[in-house]
Design an enzyme around this catalytic site. Structure first.
Site, PDB file in Angstrom:
ATOM      1  N   ASP A   1       0.842  -1.202   0.000  1.00  0.00           N
ATOM      2  CA  ASP A   1       0.000   0.000   0.000  1.00  0.00           C
ATOM      3  C   ASP A   1       0.879   1.255   0.000  1.00  0.00           C
ATOM      4  OD1 ASP A   1      -2.043   1.802   0.363  1.00  0.00           O
ATOM      5  OD2 ASP A   1      -2.899   0.807   2.118  1.00  0.00           O
TER       6      ASP A   1
ATOM      7  N   ASP B   1     -10.689   3.903  -1.269  1.00  0.00           N
ATOM      8  CA  ASP B   1     -11.298   2.849  -0.449  1.00  0.00           C
ATOM      9  C   ASP B   1     -12.816   2.735  -0.631  1.00  0.00           C
ATOM     10  OD1 ASP B   1      -8.770   2.688   0.515  1.00  0.00           O
ATOM     11  OD2 ASP B   1      -9.379   2.610   2.617  1.00  0.00           O
TER      12      ASP B   1
HETATM   13  C1  GAL Z   1      -5.640   2.066   2.912  1.00  0.00           C
HETATM   14  C2  GAL Z   1      -6.074   0.916   2.024  1.00  0.00           C
HETATM   15  C3  GAL Z   1      -7.051   0.066   2.815  1.00  0.00           C
HETATM   16  C4  GAL Z   1      -6.378  -0.442   4.065  1.00  0.00           C
HETATM   17  C5  GAL Z   1      -5.794   0.714   4.868  1.00  0.00           C
HETATM   18  C6  GAL Z   1      -4.962   0.243   6.046  1.00  0.00           C
HETATM   19  O1  GAL Z   1      -4.753   2.876   2.220  1.00  0.00           O
HETATM   20  O2  GAL Z   1      -6.665   1.415   0.866  1.00  0.00           O
HETATM   21  O3  GAL Z   1      -7.523  -1.005   2.023  1.00  0.00           O
HETATM   22  O4  GAL Z   1      -5.364  -1.329   3.695  1.00  0.00           O
HETATM   23  O5  GAL Z   1      -4.980   1.551   4.068  1.00  0.00           O
HETATM   24  O6  GAL Z   1      -4.356   1.275   6.741  1.00  0.00           O
END
Ligand code: GAL
Length: 417
Positions: free
Chosen positions: A170, A240
């Site tokens: 990520d 998200d």
């Molecule tokens: C976001 C991601 C989510 C989750 C989250 C955890 O950036 O899109 O799916 O992984 O971080 O902090």
């Protein structure tokens, strides 16, 4: 704490100024699908993972920052006892907030919520399941836990030693590296981003352990065009998802035009499922599941299996819907017609069949009045025989004039031959 973490996870941290494009894939019209030559070669040498869209479960959508070793073990047990594993949901993915500090050698440790990651991996494997984990190319993850910057090879090796089968990577705070190294130069920032994803790809390859590589950078820089070139087996196309109909449907409908970028081993990822979360109704859960199946999207459930109702289990485990998603052709479907709230999407299936979904994203039931089924656009010139998937009913011959009643926020899903 959980709300704070959820907020952080809501696609983009505050400092991610570029994460605002509605969180939805921009139209890919005119985009080049040019596969990277070097990668095509590299890919040929790599073991094929994700020949069909990955299926499993991920901790974030329900547990977010609260997830523990016990939640993962409970989930593994329930994937087996509910029949989800046998329906195809085999990856058990721990998302953000498992990370602890590094030891004196720089080796990443799990934190107190996960006392023994190797033992947990062994447990998950003993159930006939696979384990997924999460990190970031930045110094910190999105929830500000320890991440992989400067430790890529070491981390990949640690994951391999634990027995990890899947990595979600990520972007998170790597954005600060990009802006610091190439201020005001977006193309140069994007190049750094692609290089960071390639770096972890090489690190994974070096371990010799096959891992599904899941890119999460919210669709920036049209990731579908270069995802395969950095080893991505799936790439998030959006910000998200959240457990409400509007967000889910905006994301799903925003995938139109991306079909040509999906193929066995390389999938567009409109984010994990919210089926069974929030207040989604049966029709809304069916719409969500149908849309993701038509999109050949990874089916990564995100609900709390300890509280799963038979109704939600029935949506997640509908064999015919899963078969549409997992069809061996590996073709993503696309929208063939839209009129106001009614949209018709079609997905080519093996054996010359097509999945045809008639969605009603509107606030009242639709009788389809003068809307034709658009069978020609779906690829049927002569006669067509249909099976109604959610109703589990053969309908016999249908024509463009066959009318369906589609509930508010609902769908009729047909397999046509
Ligand atoms: C976001 C991601 C989510 C989750 C989250 C955890 O950036 O899109 O799916 O992984 O971080 O902090």
């Amino acid at each position: 704490m959980r709300d704070w973490l959820r907020m952080l996870g809501a696609g983009c941290l505050g400092f991610f100024v570029m994460c605002g494009v509605g969180g939805v894939a921009q139209s890919a019209a005119g985009a080049k699908a040019a596969p990277h030559k070097a990668v095509a070669k590299a890919a040929a040498k790599e073991p094929m993972v994700a020949a069909t869209p990955p299926m499993g479960w991920n901790s974030w959508n329900f547990f977010a920052g609260k997830v523990t070793d016990k939640d993962i073990r409970d989930t593994a047990d329930l994937l087996v006892s509910t029949g989800m594993r046998d329906a195809g949901y085999v990856y058990v993915n721990i998302d953000d907030t498992w990370e602890g500090d590094r030891d004196a050698q720089g080796r990443i440790q799990s934190n107190s919520k996960f006392p023994d990651m190797k033992a947990l991996a062994d447990y998950v494997h003993s159930k006939g399941l696979k384990l997924g984990i999460y990190s970031s190319p930045g110094a910190k993850t999105c929830a500000r836990f320890e991440a992989s910057l400067g430790h890529e090879e070491q981390d990949a090796q640690t994951y391999a030693d634990w027995g990890v089968d899947y990595l979600k990577y990520d972007l998170c705070s790597y954005r600060t590296v990009m802006t610091a190294q190439a201020p005001d130069d977006i193309p140069a920032q994007y190049k750094l981003m692609r290089e960071a994803y390639e770096k972890m790809h090489q690190a994974i390859l070096k371990t010799g352990r096959p891992m599904v590589y899941s890119l999460c950078q919210y669709g920036w820089d049209s990731v579908w065009e270069w995802g395969p070139s950095v080893g991505g087996n799936l790439w998030r196309t959006t910000g998200d998802i959240s457990a409400n109909f509007d967000r889910m449907s905006v994301i799903g409908r925003g995938q139109a035009g991306l079909a040509k970028f999906a193929a066995p081993g390389h999938w567009n990822d409109p984010d994990m499922l919210e089926v069974g979360n929030g207040k989604l109704t049966l029709d809304e859960n069916r719409t969500h599941m149908t849309l993701w199946a038509i999109l050949a999207a990874p089916l990564i459930a995100g609900n709390n299996l300890t509280q799963m109702t038979p109704e939600v289990g029935g949506v997640l485990m509908n064999k015919d819907v899963i078969a549409i998603d997992q069809d061996v052709l590996g073709r993503q479907g696309d929208r063939i017609f839209a009129q106001g709230p009614v949209e018709i999407w079609a997905k080519p299936l093996s054996g010359g069949r097509k999945a045809l979904a008639i969605f009603n994203f509107g606030e009242t039931a639709s009788e389809m009045r003068r809307i034709s089924l658009h069978l020609k656009e779906a690829g049927f010139l002569g006669h067509a025989i249909a099976h109604d998937v959610w109703a589990a009913k053969d309908l016999g011959p249908i024509s463009d004039d066959t009318k369906f009643s589609v509930p508010r926020h609902g769908v009729v899903l047909l397999v046509v031959r």
